[in-house]
Design a protein around this motif. Structure first.
Motif, PDB file in Angstrom:
ATOM      1  N   LYS A   1      -6.950   4.231  -7.348  1.00 43.79           N
ATOM      2  CA  LYS A   1      -7.607   5.496  -6.993  1.00 43.79           C
ATOM      3  C   LYS A   1      -9.118   5.453  -7.215  1.00 43.79           C
ATOM      4  CE  LYS A   1      -6.640   7.618 -11.525  1.00 43.79           C
ATOM      5  NZ  LYS A   1      -5.863   8.684 -12.211  1.00 43.79           N
ATOM      6  N   TYR A   2      -9.584   4.522  -8.051  1.00 43.13           N
ATOM      7  CA  TYR A   2     -11.019   4.389  -8.275  1.00 43.13           C
ATOM      8  C   TYR A   2     -11.691   3.535  -7.204  1.00 43.13           C
ATOM      9  CZ  TYR A   2      -9.934   6.276 -12.886  1.00 43.13           C
ATOM     10  OH  TYR A   2      -9.501   7.089 -13.910  1.00 43.13           O
ATOM     11  N   PHE A   3     -10.908   2.840  -6.400  1.00 37.35           N
ATOM     12  CA  PHE A   3     -11.456   2.021  -5.317  1.00 37.35           C
ATOM     13  C   PHE A   3     -11.490   2.800  -4.007  1.00 37.35           C
ATOM     14  CE2 PHE A   3     -10.441  -1.064  -8.471  1.00 37.35           C
ATOM     15  CZ  PHE A   3     -11.268  -2.157  -8.248  1.00 37.35           C
ATOM     16  N   ASP A   4     -10.363   3.395  -3.640  1.00 38.18           N
ATOM     17  CA  ASP A   4     -10.288   4.182  -2.414  1.00 38.18           C
ATOM     18  C   ASP A   4      -9.070   5.095  -2.499  1.00 38.18           C
ATOM     19  OD1 ASP A   4     -10.231   5.282   0.086  1.00 38.18           O
ATOM     20  OD2 ASP A   4     -10.344   3.409   1.191  1.00 38.18           O
TER      21      ASP A   4
ATOM     22  N   SER B   1      -9.177  -0.431   4.473  1.00 35.46           N
ATOM     23  CA  SER B   1     -10.622  -0.290   4.290  1.00 35.46           C
ATOM     24  C   SER B   1     -11.064  -1.486   3.468  1.00 35.46           C
ATOM     25  CB  SER B   1     -10.954   1.019   3.565  1.00 35.46           C
ATOM     26  OG  SER B   1     -10.448   0.986   2.231  1.00 35.46           O
ATOM     27  N   ARG B   2     -12.355  -1.719   3.415  1.00 36.08           N
ATOM     28  CA  ARG B   2     -12.839  -2.862   2.632  1.00 36.08           C
ATOM     29  C   ARG B   2     -12.425  -2.745   1.172  1.00 36.08           C
ATOM     30  NH1 ARG B   2     -19.012  -4.345   4.676  1.00 36.08           N
ATOM     31  NH2 ARG B   2     -18.438  -4.967   6.810  1.00 36.08           N
ATOM     32  N   ALA B   3     -12.515  -1.521   0.645  1.00 34.33           N
ATOM     33  CA  ALA B   3     -12.150  -1.317  -0.758  1.00 34.33           C
ATOM     34  C   ALA B   3     -10.656  -1.539  -0.977  1.00 34.33           C
ATOM     35  CB  ALA B   3     -12.533   0.098  -1.185  1.00 34.33           C
ATOM     36  N   THR B   4      -9.844  -1.104   0.001  1.00 32.25           N
ATOM     37  CA  THR B   4      -8.390  -1.290  -0.110  1.00 32.25           C
ATOM     38  C   THR B   4      -8.033  -2.771  -0.091  1.00 32.25           C
ATOM     39  OG1 THR B   4      -8.017   0.816   1.000  1.00 32.25           O
ATOM     40  CG2 THR B   4      -6.160  -0.712   0.911  1.00 32.25           C
TER      41      THR B   4
ATOM     42  N   ARG C   1       0.835  -1.202   0.000  1.00 35.74           N
ATOM     43  CA  ARG C   1       0.000   0.000   0.000  1.00 35.74           C
ATOM     44  C   ARG C   1       0.869   1.251   0.000  1.00 35.74           C
ATOM     45  NH1 ARG C   1      -1.086   4.276   2.155  1.00 35.74           N
ATOM     46  NH2 ARG C   1       0.569   3.876   3.663  1.00 35.74           N
TER      47      ARG C   1
ATOM     48  N   TYR D   1      -3.113   2.071   6.761  1.00 34.81           N
ATOM     49  CA  TYR D   1      -4.498   2.333   6.358  1.00 34.81           C
ATOM     50  C   TYR D   1      -5.122   1.080   5.748  1.00 34.81           C
ATOM     51  CZ  TYR D   1      -8.501   4.259   3.865  1.00 34.81           C
ATOM     52  OH  TYR D   1      -9.769   4.501   3.398  1.00 34.81           O
TER      53      TYR D   1
ATOM     54  N   LYS E   1      -7.913   7.182  -0.527  1.00 35.06           N
ATOM     55  CA  LYS E   1      -7.208   7.370   0.739  1.00 35.06           C
ATOM     56  C   LYS E   1      -6.040   6.390   0.896  1.00 35.06           C
ATOM     57  CE  LYS E   1     -11.123   9.275   3.323  1.00 35.06           C
ATOM     58  NZ  LYS E   1     -12.023   9.086   4.486  1.00 35.06           N
ATOM     59  N   MET E   2      -6.093   5.270   0.208  1.00 36.48           N
ATOM     60  CA  MET E   2      -4.988   4.309   0.322  1.00 36.48           C
ATOM     61  C   MET E   2      -3.730   4.851  -0.352  1.00 36.48           C
ATOM     62  SD  MET E   2      -5.517   1.233  -2.500  1.00 36.48           S
ATOM     63  CE  MET E   2      -7.294   1.126  -2.603  1.00 36.48           C
TER      64      MET E   2
END
Length: 521
Positions: A78-81, A94-97, A36, A92, A83-84
């Motif tokens: 970048k289209y998933f999350d 998240s489910r999307a990450t 990440r 960091y 913030k990663m």
């Protein structure tokens, strides 16, 4: 592979891909944060800062091609999350990450699947079998696609080894098909994705020199020096130079090559990884520890002079041995070089075509695993996967494969130390091991037993060792004072099996006689 075989291969590939999807919610290691962070670095910073950025402790330490790979992934991430992709968002999740990073490994494994298919086409089909389940190509496909070690390292622990091994196996397949330039190009690219593959570079270099740069042998198998092709050497040199220029050229222009090299070879990390690889240094450390305990009890050693950095603390650090001489990076390099030499000499003086190349490749991988500096336990896969190709062609190699793969895979158990993953790793290991033994035994049922009774006893003892490490030891008071004991026992016991397999394969290669017809070829 025949047209009729596409159905079963597609079923195997889809089946293992579905299993990988089921493992998406499983435990992941710090390597998840490593990648990440690399996504964030390559996405936000200019090229000139990639190998200097140090906000996280997990700095970029892979070759440039892998950095560009992360750069490409980041533009999908970048289209998933988004913030990663923030560098300061350390650890960091998240489910999307999680979904994106897991699914990116599954998608890039398509290259591995294709490479396995190409390797299956290279398998000698002399062993005819009416049942598809007993065909060498089917067995090889299962041993590679469903490899236990690769499954847990990439799809639970988390790494991108699949497509990297895909590049290696595809280069092997191309060399077996006598498509030498393609094989050389693929391996050159692989080296600039992950530099650990430099350990098997001698096998590639000598084989290409012997089989491609020299185009003919004498009747007795010796080299025909007049067959040397300057054109072929020039073509290979151009491939290496162009790939290296494409990878390292920008950093040479920026004057950053020393910085890149320092990141790729961080010798301050210590002789052994936190999870001891089951190699010679694990045995060396264990002997030093035993001698230290004995010396303290017999008052031969002064307790105040014992080094504070303990090699059994489970940490990645430099330390000094207490009784035995401390090991330096140069010493490991010399040991690795010496241990590789006999296999390289055999490849040059006893050429056996693709089979000899594979033997040399496995021995180079095993020798570097045995004596390398800061070897990761996961590096055993560098020997296990190519050995799979040999295991379906000869009974002797199948026996060595069973010993190496069982002990090598078992040594990976400490990577998954969480309770929910315990039944998963045991079940997957059992399924793969049972299939390996049963399929190879069936394939060579007309020949002598694959394992001796002593080898069988050694492998069976892995069962009580696992019971002790996972069930009995946690219930004892020793866990609080000696938490490193299960890892110590696992590494040392598996190191015995890996060392034995390495020596047995070396003995087989050195004593093997080559038929006169094969020498001439």
């Amino acid at each position: 592979m025949a047209a009729g075989g596409r159905g079963w291969f597609r079923a195997l590939a889809l089946g293992v891909s579905f299993l990988k999807c089921l493992l998406i919610p499983a435990y992941y290691s710090t390597d998840f944060e490593v990648h990440r962070n690399w996504l964030a670095i390559t996405h936000n910073l200019p090229l000139s800062q990639w190998y200097y950025e140090a906000t996280s402790e997990w700095t970029l330490d892979y070759p440039p091609f892998f950095a560009w790979f992360e750069f490409a992934l980041s533009h999908v991430a970048k289209y998933f999350d988004p913030k990663m992709l923030v560098i300061e968002n350390l650890n960091y999740t998240s489910r999307a990450t999680i979904f994106f990073q897991r699914f990116s490994v599954i998608c890039t494994d398509l290259l591995f699947i294709y490479a396995v298919r190409e390797c299956c086409r290279c398998v000698n089909g002399k062993r005819a079998a009416k049942d598809i389940l007993e065909k060498p190509t089917f067995i090889l496909a299962v041993l590679l696609l469903w490899n236990f070690g690769l499954l847990i390292v990439d799809h639970i622990h988390f790494q991108y080894n699949g497509f990297l091994f895909g590049l290696m196996l595809l280069s092997v397949a191309r060399l077996c098909q006598k498509r030498y330039l393609e094989g050389a190009l693929l391996f050159a690219v692989l080296l600039h994705f992950k530099h650990i593959y430099v350990y098997v570079a001698p096998a590639y270099g000598i084989y290409l020199l012997r089989s491609y740069c020299f185009t003919a042998n004498n009747a007795d198998g010796s080299l025909k020096w007049r067959s040397f092709s300057l054109l072929h050497v020039t073509l290979l040199g151009l491939i290496v130079c162009l790939v290296s220029a494409l990878s390292l050229g920008p950093f040479i222009v920026l004057g950053q090559l020393p910085q890149v090299i320092s990141r790729l070879f961080p010798f301050k990390r210590g002789l052994c990884h936190a999870y001891w690889a089951p190699n010679f240094w694990a045995l060396y450390n264990a002997v030093d520890k035993a001698l230290t305990i004995f010396g303290l009890k017999c008052n031969f050693l002064d307790p105040t002079k014992i080094p504070k950095a303990s090699m059994t603390g489970g940490l990645v650090q430099e330390f000094q041995h207490t009784v035995l001489p401390s090991v330096t990076p140069l010493a490991t390099l010399i040991c690795t070089f010496i241990s590789i030499l006999p296999s390289v000499f055999c490849l040059w003086f006893k050429p056996q075509g693709p089979r000899g190349f594979l033997q040399c490749l496995v021995l180079c991988a095993l020798s570097s695993f045995m004596f390398g500096w800061h070897v990761h336990e996961k590096a055993i896969l560098l020997a296990i996967l190519p050995l799979s190709l040999l295991s379906v062609q000869r009974a002797k190699d199948a026996g060595i494969y069973l010993i190496l793969t069982t002990t090598g895979h078992f040594s990976l158990f400490p990577l998954l130390f969480t309770s929910p993953e315990l039944p998963i790793k045991i079940l997957l290991m059992l399924l793969f091991t049972v299939y390996s033994f049963s399929s190879l035994k069936s394939l060579f049922r007309r020949e002598r037993p694959l394992l001796t009774w002593l080898e069988t006893i050694y492998l069976v003892q892995l069962v009580p060792l696992e019971i002790f490490c996972e069930i009995i030891f946690p219930l004892t008071p020793w866990k609080r004072h000696f938490p490193f004991v299960p890892l110590l026992l696992t590494s040392v016991y598996c190191a015995l099996g890996v060392t034995y397999a390495w020596l047995k394969l070396y003995l087989s290669v050195l004593t093997e006689r080559i038929p006169a017809r094969q020498k001439a070829e």
